[in-house]
Design a protein around this motif. Structure first.
Motif, PDB file in Angstrom:
ATOM      1  N   LEU A   1       0.806  -1.224   0.000  1.00  0.00           N
ATOM      2  CA  LEU A   1       0.000   0.000   0.000  1.00  0.00           C
ATOM      3  C   LEU A   1       0.838   1.272   0.000  1.00  0.00           C
ATOM      4  CD1 LEU A   1      -2.786  -1.082   2.513  1.00  0.00           C
ATOM      5  CD2 LEU A   1      -2.860  -1.104   0.012  1.00  0.00           C
ATOM      6  N   GLY A   2       2.146   1.124   0.178  1.00  0.00           N
ATOM      7  CA  GLY A   2       3.014   2.291   0.086  1.00  0.00           C
ATOM      8  C   GLY A   2       2.809   3.319   1.173  1.00  0.00           C
ATOM      9  N   VAL A   3       2.359   2.910   2.351  1.00  0.00           N
ATOM     10  CA  VAL A   3       2.118   3.850   3.439  1.00  0.00           C
ATOM     11  C   VAL A   3       3.110   3.584   4.562  1.00  0.00           C
ATOM     12  CG1 VAL A   3      -0.319   4.137   2.930  1.00  0.00           C
ATOM     13  CG2 VAL A   3       0.401   2.337   4.508  1.00  0.00           C
ATOM     14  N   ALA A   4       3.429   4.637   5.307  1.00  0.00           N
ATOM     15  CA  ALA A   4       4.338   4.482   6.434  1.00  0.00           C
ATOM     16  C   ALA A   4       3.603   4.048   7.692  1.00  0.00           C
ATOM     17  CB  ALA A   4       5.079   5.793   6.685  1.00  0.00           C
ATOM     18  N   GLN A   5       2.372   4.554   7.860  1.00  0.00           N
ATOM     19  CA  GLN A   5       1.622   4.309   9.078  1.00  0.00           C
ATOM     20  C   GLN A   5       0.718   3.085   8.910  1.00  0.00           C
ATOM     21  OE1 GLN A   5       2.117   6.050  11.895  1.00  0.00           O
ATOM     22  NE2 GLN A   5       3.691   7.181  10.765  1.00  0.00           N
ATOM     23  N   VAL A   6       1.007   2.037   9.695  1.00  0.00           N
ATOM     24  CA  VAL A   6       0.188   0.828   9.683  1.00  0.00           C
ATOM     25  C   VAL A   6      -0.179   0.497  11.121  1.00  0.00           C
ATOM     26  CG1 VAL A   6       0.045  -1.613   9.096  1.00  0.00           C
ATOM     27  CG2 VAL A   6       1.313  -0.051   7.612  1.00  0.00           C
ATOM     28  N   THR A   7      -1.461   0.315  11.364  1.00  0.00           N
ATOM     29  CA  THR A   7      -1.961  -0.068  12.678  1.00  0.00           C
ATOM     30  C   THR A   7      -2.394  -1.525  12.623  1.00  0.00           C
ATOM     31  OG1 THR A   7      -2.738   2.166  13.148  1.00  0.00           O
ATOM     32  CG2 THR A   7      -3.709   0.374  14.438  1.00  0.00           C
ATOM     33  N   ILE A   8      -1.946  -2.303  13.602  1.00  0.00           N
ATOM     34  CA  ILE A   8      -2.372  -3.705  13.714  1.00  0.00           C
ATOM     35  C   ILE A   8      -3.477  -3.771  14.749  1.00  0.00           C
ATOM     36  CG2 ILE A   8      -1.694  -6.070  14.212  1.00  0.00           C
ATOM     37  CD1 ILE A   8      -0.412  -4.947  11.684  1.00  0.00           C
TER      38      ILE A   8
END
Length: 796
Positions: free
Chosen positions: A533-540
């Motif tokens: 997805l090319g995003v820096a911010q990922v929440t699990i």
């Protein structure tokens, strides 16, 4: 955990920072090593009660009576429940065969079986109340081995069995039997110039995970229950819990709480149903935390085994045939024994080409502790035996032991004894070459210019020797392990991925029911999302049953299957995001329609690197939410007569070289080095890969030289249910573990990856035994090796 060599062929990082191929750090790592991690045993709730389990003091007996009156009369006690208090007609549970009673009824079948449960306002009150419950037993003879289990007049562990395995087993005290027949082993044996036979004994190993069994059940206003628990498979627990409670599954809401480790020991239920029953009976939250003594009784262990092997070879070193019988002791209840039998039989030949085989594997019912899943799952016991056989044959043929293995090594395209072709890389000979080529540790490391360093010697700081009688030994081993669930099991995982703008930045949220038990899955899921997805911010999102099943965190399957589900959902989200961008901005730039578009660094870019839009602008005011399942290739059950069938999805391979120093006078062993070479397909997180290999290697070391649950053969009682008497390796026992990582992609798997965590547990044990044999000249056909086996004061 020792030191590592320089890993080779490790994947370089992706274009997105923190993506696939990078050694991103685990979010739980620092918390665990500093003691700040919140385990399930740390949970707390206002007005909480404490649960306690009364366990049987004998291994096999009729229950004559249970008197709970004194326990109920104790101040602070809110409930005492026995079998007769269970709310529904469903009173048993089990992973495959529902043969395990929630609370014992009629009789107890193993030492430590739950008989009654108590809820009180303080844990000590609950314990005292449980001790006041009076149970009268009439003891029965115990079944402890194959002879007593299968005798014509043997007492049946489970009378009236009606499960689907009963029709193909020769005795009701056999849980499951799986033959594997290919070619004609008897005829092929006539071509052998050398034949070797061996009888091997593998001890019962405990998973010894961090954090004992624990959980918190909270009754809810709708008549259901919220359960916060440390487990390996939320949805499997749910399917076993709900029928016993008499509730629909949507009223048993489960959330994963902090897990310290599992290794198979949390696949079966422990305190889950008991906590829910007490919470629903009292109307109050109930917490249950086992102490370590209870934990040894509260979960399954690795199957102890007897293994009988025969191999033949020609004078030029080619294997002619193999016959074997593997007897696994499953204990009082089935647990995962049928699947363990399937693995042990189908992988009994090891990573070798043998055209003619005759294999039989069985699991027994007995009055010993229940056994089920543990890292390596049946393949560990088999590897211990077939690798000892390879050394014996190599010596008979007068060949180098590594060269002998390489000559007979399987490769891509090899047909397994089940008739299934190995359709991905199988670099067995290459792994052996690599492990043999690794530099050897220096001789006599305990000697230095400053004097003797006894820490490098057998006996260590106990100062038992200064090198007198110390002999070095070197041993090699290699193994094969299947990845994922097998034999027709519908193995799938589900992942929900949401992408939106929060605080002006694009953020991805990944929601699965995967149990994070220390394997690093949450880290990998974030890496996959960043990459796709090319995003820096990922929440699990915390794992719970509000999303579809992710299957079990076992069988080295989670990165393959749940990782595949995350990748699948991310790809679908990406396409929807790009479609939104085409709708919003497509008319301003022809590349929106003509170029291959990617998401990188929070932007939409063409494959040529041209930036078309910020993701935050594309998603402003909109969100994309996708939940998809992902399945691997189908498998089939092994034929119950011939054992033929494409039963497995993928295979992993690891090789070890062990270097040991043995004090031959005192029988003490110091493992100096356990070098490993392993093919991982693709290293999604290189640091995590090394950690998994070193961890599995150390567990294999444990069962080689110290770990065994001792069961009294006369009473079937456990003699060492504590870490005072059940020994596991500490950092002082852990050797240097250099690791050589090979990456040969499996085209059938996401990113070409291979399951990693189990394979090193297989070959480390026989490598250590081979090194000790090399040092002592003893046969040593059992695990673990103890000092008396090396000094002639006990059976070897």
């Amino acid at each position: 955990m020792g030191t590592t060599g320089t890993p080779t062929n490790i994947t370089q990082g992706s274009k997105t920072k923190g993506g696939i191929g990078e050694s991103t750090l685990r979010p739980d790592g620092t918390l665990k090593v500093t003691g700040e991690f919140a385990y399930s045993s740390d949970m707390w709730h206002e007005d909480m009660l404490w649960g306690q389990i009364l366990r049987s003091t004998v291994a096999h007996a009729e229950i004559v009576s249970i008197d709970t009156s004194e326990a109920l009369a104790q101040s602070g006690v809110y409930a005492v429940l026995t079998y007769d208090d269970l709310p529904t007609a469903v009173k048993n549970y089990g992973l495959e065969i529902q043969d395990t009673p929630v609370l014992a009824h009629g009789k107890v079948r193993h030492h430590g079986e739950p008989v009654a449960i108590v809820a009180a306002d303080h844990p000590e009150t609950a314990r005292r109340a449980a001790a006041k419950i009076k149970v009268e037993y009439r003891e029965l003879p115990v079944i402890t081995d194959e002879a007593s289990a299968t005798a014509p007049d043997a007492i049946l562990i489970h009378e009236g069995r009606d499960d689907h395995h009963i029709g193909h087993v020769p005795h009701p005290n056999i849980v499951h039997r799986q033959p594997i027949i290919r070619g004609n082993a008897d005829e092929a044996a006539k071509k052998a110039d050398f034949v070797v036979k061996g009888e091997y004994t593998f001890g019962m190993q405990d998973q010894a995970f961090l954090g004992p069994e624990s959980g918190l059940a909270v009754p809810s206003e709708d008549g259901g229950v919220e359960l916060y628990v440390a487990t390996q498979w939320l949805h499997s627990d749910l399917k076993q819990i709900a029928p016993v409670l008499g509730l629909p599954e949507d009223k048993v809401r489960m959330t994963l709480s902090g897990v310290g480790g599992a290794f198979g020991g949390r696949e079966d239920l422990s305190m889950q149903i008991h906590a829910c029953l007490l919470a629903l009976r009292t109307g109050k939250p109930v917490k249950i935390v086992y102490n370590r003594f209870e934990s040894f009784f509260g979960h399954v262990h690795r199957h102890p085994a007897k293994l009988y092997y025969e191999h033949g070879a020609t004078k030029d070193g080619k294997l002619t045939h193999m016959k074997c019988k593997i007897v696994l002791d499953g204990g009082a209840y089935a647990s995962a024994s049928p699947a363990v039998v399937g693995n042990a039989s189908s992988l009994a030949v090891g990573p070798y080409v043998i055209e003619d085989v005759d294999i039989e594997a069985i699991a027994l019912y007995s009055n010993n502790p229940p056994c089920g899943a543990m890292r390596g799952f049946g393949a560990v016991q088999a590897c211990f035996a077939y690798e000892a056989q390879m050394d014996k044959l190599a010596d008979k043929v007068d060949m180098d032991r590594v060269a002998f293995r390489q000559l007979n090594a399987m490769e891509q395209g090899t047909l397994l004894p089940t008739g299934q072709p190995v359709d991905s890389p199988a670099p067995v000979a290459e792994l052996l070459r690599r492990i043999k080529a690794m530099p050897m540790p220096p001789e006599r490391q305990w000697e230095s210019s400053e004097g003797s360093d006894v820490r490098q010697l057998p006996g260590g700081l106990s100062n038992t020797t200064h090198g007198e009688g110390v002999v070095r030994g070197v041993g090699y081993a290699v193994g094969i392990k299947n990845v994922g669930f097998s034999e027709g099991f519908d193995d799938y995982s589900t992942a929900r991925v949401r992408m939106e703008v929060i605080g002006g930045e694009p953020v991805a949220t990944v929601h699965t029911a995967m149990a994070e038990v220390g394997q690093g899955g949450v880290t990998v899921h974030a890496q996959i999302a960043r990459t796709e997805l090319g995003v820096a911010q990922v929440t699990i999102h915390p794992a719970d049953t509000q999303v579809g099943s992710a299957g079990s965190t076992s069988a080295s399957r989670q990165t393959y299957v749940t990782g595949g589900a995350v990748k699948n959902s991310c790809e679908a989200v990406r396409e929807q995001v790009l479609e939104i961008g085409r709708r919003k901005f497509g008319t301003y730039h022809p590349a929106w329609a003509t170029a291959e578009l990617l998401l990188e660094g929070g932007k939409v870019v063409t494959d040529g690197g041209e930036v078309l839009a910020d993701l935050a602008d594309v998603l402003e005011g909109e969100a994309v939410d996708v939940e998809l399942e992902w399945r691997h290739r189908p498998t089939v059950a092994f034929d119950l007569v011939t054992g033929q069938g494409n039963g497995h999805v993928q295979y992993s391979f690891a090789a070890h070289r062990a270097v040991v120093e043995v004090d031959t006078e005192l029988g003490l062993v110091k493992v100096i080095e356990l070098a490993c070479a392993q093919d991982v397909g693709k290293a999604l997180n290189p640091l995590s890969v090394i950690g998994q290999i070193q961890g599995g290697t150390t567990q294999g070391l444990g069962v080689a030289v110290m770990e065994e649950i001792i069961v009294d053969p006369k009473t079937a009682k456990v003699r060492n249910p504590s870490f005072t008497d059940y020994l596991i390796p500490t950092i002082l026992d852990t050797p240097t573990i250099p690791v050589d990582v090979l990456e040969l992609a499996d085209d059938h798997a996401p990113y070409g990856l291979r399951g990693i965590g189990e394979a090193p547990t297989l070959s480390s044990t026989p490598a250590v035994l081979a090194a000790i044999r090399n040092a002592t000249g003893l046969e040593l056909n059992r695990t673990p090796v103890r000092p008396e086996h090396l000094t002639g004061t006990g059976p070897a």
